[in-house]
Structure formats: C-alpha cells, structure tokens
Write an enzyme that holds these catalytic residues in place. Structure first.
Site, mmCIF file in Angstrom:
data_model
loop_
_atom_site.group_PDB
_atom_site.id
_atom_site.type_symbol
_atom_site.label_atom_id
_atom_site.label_comp_id
_atom_site.label_asym_id
_atom_site.label_seq_id
_atom_site.Cartn_x
_atom_site.Cartn_y
_atom_site.Cartn_z
ATOM 1 N N ASN A 61 -36.786 -10.074 21.995
ATOM 2 C CA ASN A 61 -35.654 -10.870 22.759
ATOM 3 C C ASN A 61 -36.514 -10.164 24.097
ATOM 4 O OD1 ASN A 61 -34.348 -11.455 24.427
ATOM 5 N ND2 ASN A 61 -32.382 -11.040 23.004
ATOM 6 N N ASP A 62 -36.373 -8.816 24.246
ATOM 7 C CA ASP A 62 -36.972 -8.738 25.732
ATOM 8 C C ASP A 62 -38.143 -9.000 26.184
ATOM 9 O OD1 ASP A 62 -34.316 -8.182 26.640
ATOM 10 O OD2 ASP A 62 -34.395 -6.003 25.885
#
Lengths: 467, 122
Positions: free
Chosen positions: A393-394
C-alpha cells in the site's frame, strides 16, 4: 607480550579467524557466492571459539567443565532447533531473539569480568569504561530485542505502547544510566554500581522499544544488531581480545549501514522512528473521502495478464501475512508458460526487515534473477502492461511523489501508477499502516480485486489456466 | 594512554571503515541473510562466556558463566544455521529449473544459437 607458544597460537588463530570473517562477508556481495561466504564465516567463528578453550587461564575444575558443557549444550540445542523449524515469515523475530542473546552475553561477560577486576584490586579507567559500555549496550540490546521479538511474534500489541509520564520516565532512566557511568568511572564505584547499571540498562531497553510501532521494526532490528556488535567489541576491550573487537566492529558497521538505508527507504530520520510516538499524540486519523473505485473479477484480471507482454508483480507485507508467496510464484509460472514476461519489483522496506520479501520469494522458488530492486525496475513500469500489487500500500502511493502535505511525501516509491493497467489485490479499502489515503486505488487505470491475497491468487491461477 | 587500549581502538575504528566498505557492496536482495549472518558473527562473544565459565570460582560467576555460554552459543549456532537455511534457497533461474521442467528457455537458447550460425559462416 606473548608469554608462551600456547598464547601465540591462540593469538594467531584469532588473526586467521578475523581475516576469514572479512573474506566471508565479501562473498555476501552476490547471491551465488553468499552461501559459501556464510560457511567461511562459520568456520572462522568455530576456530576462534575452539582455540579459546586452550586459554591457560581456564582452570578445568569439574564445576567449570559442567557449567561450560551444560551452558553451550542448552544454548546450542534450543537455538539450532528453533533455527531449523522457524518459518521464513517469522525471520525478523528470530533474528531479534538471537540478537538479544548476543547482547545478553556481552552484558553478563562484562559484569562478570568486572567482579574479577574488582577482586584483584585496582580497576584501570580503560577497564571501567569497557565494562560500562559492554554492560549498558549489551543489556539494552537484550531487552530491546526481546520486546521487538514479542511485538513481531504478536505476543503483545504491535502498536506503539504509550503510558502516562512515559517521556519523563524514559528521560529519568537515561539520566540514571549517565549518573551510574559517572559514579563508576569518576568516583571509582565498585561491583554494586555495575549491577545497578546492568539492571537499569535492562529496563531502559524495554522503555526504548515499547513506543516503536511494528511497521518500524526493520529499522529497530538494524539498530539493535548494530548495538550488539558494539557491545561485543566492548567485551573485546574488557578481555583484551582482538577477534571480538574485529567481529564486533564489522557487525556494528553493518547494522549502522542498514539502519541508514532503511531510514532512507522510509524517508524518516532515525530519531523519528525511535521517538516519533511521542509526537504523534495529537495527530488525527486521515479522513477517507468517498472516491470512486473500480472492481474487477478474477476472470477479467486473468485475461488482462494472460495476454500481456510484461507483468510486474509488486509484493507487500500483506502477501507475507496471507502466506501467499507460493501462490504468487505459481501465478508467475502460469503466466510465463504463456510467454508473458514476469518480473517482481521489491521495495526496500517490503516485509518486516530489510530484504525480507526476497527471502520469502526465494523460499517459494522464485529465481533471484526475477527479483528487481526499486532503482532497477522503476523505469520499466511505463513499459509494463499490467502491474499486479499484492498486499502493498504505502510503498506504491503516488502521494509520496506528488503531495507535499502527505506524511509519506519524499519516500521513494515504486512507480506502479505508470503501468498501463494496475490490478490491486487487497483485503478491503482500509488504509495502510501510515493511515493515508492512496490515490492509486482511484486512478482510471486501476482495478481492485478484493479478498484474501491467497484466495484471490488461487482464483487468478485457475482463471489464467482457463484463459 | 595504555598501549593495549590504544591499539584496540585503532583496530576497532579501522575495522568499522573496512566493514562499511565490504557491507555497502551487499545487494539489498541479500539484506536479510546479511543481517542474520552478521547477527551470528557477534555470537562470537560466546568465547567471553567460555572464559567466564572456565575461570569461575564463585557461585555468581558460575551463574554468569552459564548464562554467557548458553546465550552466546544460542546466538552463534542458531544464527549460522538459520542464515545457511536462507542462503540455500537463493537460486538463479537456470539451476532452479532444470531443462526438463521448462523446455521453452532451453529451446529458445538453441534457436538463438542456430540463428547466429549463418551470420558466422560468410
């Protein structure tokens, strides 16, 4: 300086061992030679331990022999068993546990040697500094590693632990350690002071790691590894033992270098990782706006990939959590059978310790020449037909490049958003660890496939076979 | 300043520089085995535990010696075994998949060689 042939033999064996350690580490620079490198290091370490048994100071009383054999026996059997059965996903906590053991050894050896110095009369300032350093750093590494182990093993919460008066308590513990140092070195304190230092440093190790979150563990493990190395080097000064200084310095250098690399990959300072929890108190959770997302079925995703020229797979920690590394390999194999070029893009902090994702994929028999580091592959996303994001994600959030107000702004990311199509396997729309909205999920070329990573991959494999 | 202490400091600082040089050449692909391998290297403090246990003459020193030996041996041998287990898994494409299992790349290789041959002839 050399009193007998026996001591000369020991010293020369230590020299051979030190040289072999450096050669072993040099071979770690390529995957092909790395295993033999580790074996050379192992031989060097065993040589150093074996010749130590020749030391003329060892008395070989029955009780000494019993303690020696029993101690080494218990430690070896337990840890070799653990080392053989531990799953690769649990590697970070395994390394943390072994690291704590090394720190503990350095600390107890320093404490014990001080008892002897004190019994034999005057303690020199050099000896006192070495003992203080080895005891303090070793103890912090021991309990700090145990807390890291507990967090990673989920024996306790992985979130930063905070309590009332945490900052004053931590500062007081630190000042207490400084005061004990002054007492020991300046005022020639005795054995009691060393015991107090030992106890307080053990407590400080706990306090230091408690406020650090689970996702920051790659940095913490690197820091603790470096500390244990330096503690071992300090023990070398305590014992006047050159091989300990050399080995400890090599580890200290390695740990510091990895700490810097990890902090850079997360775009955070070391201070922010270690003490960031104290400042995060007032930060509100990001409010997710309702933006459109487009879902895709496993069948459509499979067709998209099966008829692509190039697919880049981006694995994240979600993949490890779902234990889906074998399924992702199988999917890659199916795609390759159809002539699709498949590459894996590995972000430096994917996983729970530096390089963790590479180990997980290697375990699933993904050949290492299919694994690409961020700098090697970032140019290639614009040529890729499909980027398949599995549980990351990040590290794929374009806000890191474009949004100066984002907390992750400036963090180097994988340029997934430049691929023609992006397929994201994700459990739900919950934001990643940093709690930030990810613009990638709302881009026109992005399709979401919700569900457990392992189950989604199994569906994709079946669908690719049928496509 | 005490000569032995001074020499020790020289060894320490120069080795740290050497360590930076050697470690910075390790690709990030191998950072986990590197960390676990260097982790095993500091297990060499086991020899400190051996010296404490071997020269102990009081109960407290026996206890500390025991802890030093057990923890040190755990760090050293556990670390070496787990590192070897990891490095064993890193395989290049050719070794990992024998020609029988994956005929395509081998075939493609032969084809490429054949295509080159006419070029060489004239």
């Amino acid at each position: 300086m050399i009193e007998s042939y026996r001591e000369a033999l020991i010293d020369l064996a230590y020299l051979v061992s030190a040289v072999a350690l450096v050669f072993g580490l040099k071979r770690m620079s390529a995957p092909r030679t790395a295993r033999s490198g580790n074996q050379i290091s192992a031989a060097a370490l065993l040589l150093a331990v074996a010749v130590t048994l020749l030391d003329p100071h060892i008395t070989w009383g029955a009780a000494n022999i019993a303690v020696l054999l029993f101690g080494i026996g218990v430690g070896t059997v337990a840890s070799v068993y653990l080392a053989r059965v531990v799953p690769m996903t649990a590697m970070p906590q395994m390394v943390a546990l072994f690291n704590g053991m090394g720190g503990g050894t350095a600390a107890v050896v320093s404490v014990a040697e001080f008892q002897r110095f004190a019994a034999s009369g005057a303690v020199s300032s050099g000896e006192a500094v070495s003992v203080a350093f080895g005891t303090t750093i070793g103890s912090i590494a021991l309990t700090g590693s145990l807390i890291a182990f507990a967090k990673l093993q989920e024996l306790m919460t992985g979130r930063p632990v905070r309590f009332r008066l945490q900052l004053p308590v931590n500062v007081a513990a630190f000042l207490g350690i400084v005061a004990l140092w002054v007492w020991l070195l300046g005022l020639a304190g005795g054995a009691t002071v060393v015991w107090l230092l030992f106890a307080l440093a053990l407590l400080f190790g706990v306090l230091l790691v408690l406020p650090v979150g689970g996702a920051d563990m790659p940095v913490v493990i690197a820091v603790l590894n470096s500390m244990t190395g330096l503690a071992a080097a300090a023990t070398g000064f305590v014992l006047d033992n050159q091989i300990l200084i050399v080995a400890g310095a090599l580890v200290g250098a390695s740990g510091s270098l990895l700490t810097v690399l990890m902090s850079r990959a997360m775009n955070r300072s070391l201070a922010n990782v270690m003490f960031g929890a104290f400042r995060m108190a007032g930060r509100a959770a990001a409010v997710a706006e309702a933006k459109p997302i487009r879902e895709i079925t496993a069948e459509d995703a499979a067709v998209l990939m099966a008829y692509a020229n190039e697919v880049i797979i981006v694995p994240g920690y979600g993949l490890a959590v779902a234990q889906a590394q074998h399924q992702v390999r199988e999917l890659a194999d199916e795609l390759e059978k159809r002539g699709v070029e498949v590459k894996f893009a590995i972000h430096p902090v994917a996983g729970r310790m530096p390089g963790h994702m590479n180990v997980l994929l290697a375990e699933a028999n993904v050949p290492y020449d299919q694994l690409f580091e961020m700098e090697q592959i970032n140019e290639e996303f614009q040529r890729a037909d499909v980027a398949l994001v599995v549980g990351a994600n990040d590290v794929v959030n374009p806000a890191a490049r474009s949004d100066p107000s984002s907390p992750i702004y400036g963090m180097p990311i994988l340029n997934v958003d430049q691929a023609r199509n992006v397929i994201v396997l994700k459990r739900s729309m919950r934001p990643g660890f940093a709690g930030i909205e990810n613009e990638l999920f709302h881009m026109p070329q992005t399709r979401m496939l919700f569900g457990d990573a392992k189950e989604s991959l199994i569906k994709l494999i079946e669908a690719v076979k049928a496509a | 300043m005490n000569q032995e202490l001074l020499l020790g400091l020289y060894v320490l600082i120069l080795t740290i520089f050497l360590g930076f040089e050697v470690i910075s050449r390790v690709p990030s692909l191998l950072h986990t085995p590197l960390m676990s391998g260097t982790n095993a290297i500091h297990g060499i403090v086991l020899l400190g535990g051996i010296l404490v246990a071997g020269t102990a003459d009081r109960p407290i020193l026996y206890l500390l010696g025991f802890l030093g030996c057990a923890l040190g041996a755990g760090n050293l041998f556990g670390g070496l075994v787990v590192t070897d287990r990891m490095l064993e898994m890193f395989k290049p494409r050719a070794e990992e998949r024998p020609a029988a299992a994956r005929p395509e790349p081998a075939g493609a290789g032969v084809q490429a060689v054949r295509e080159k041959e006419p070029v060489r002839k004239p």
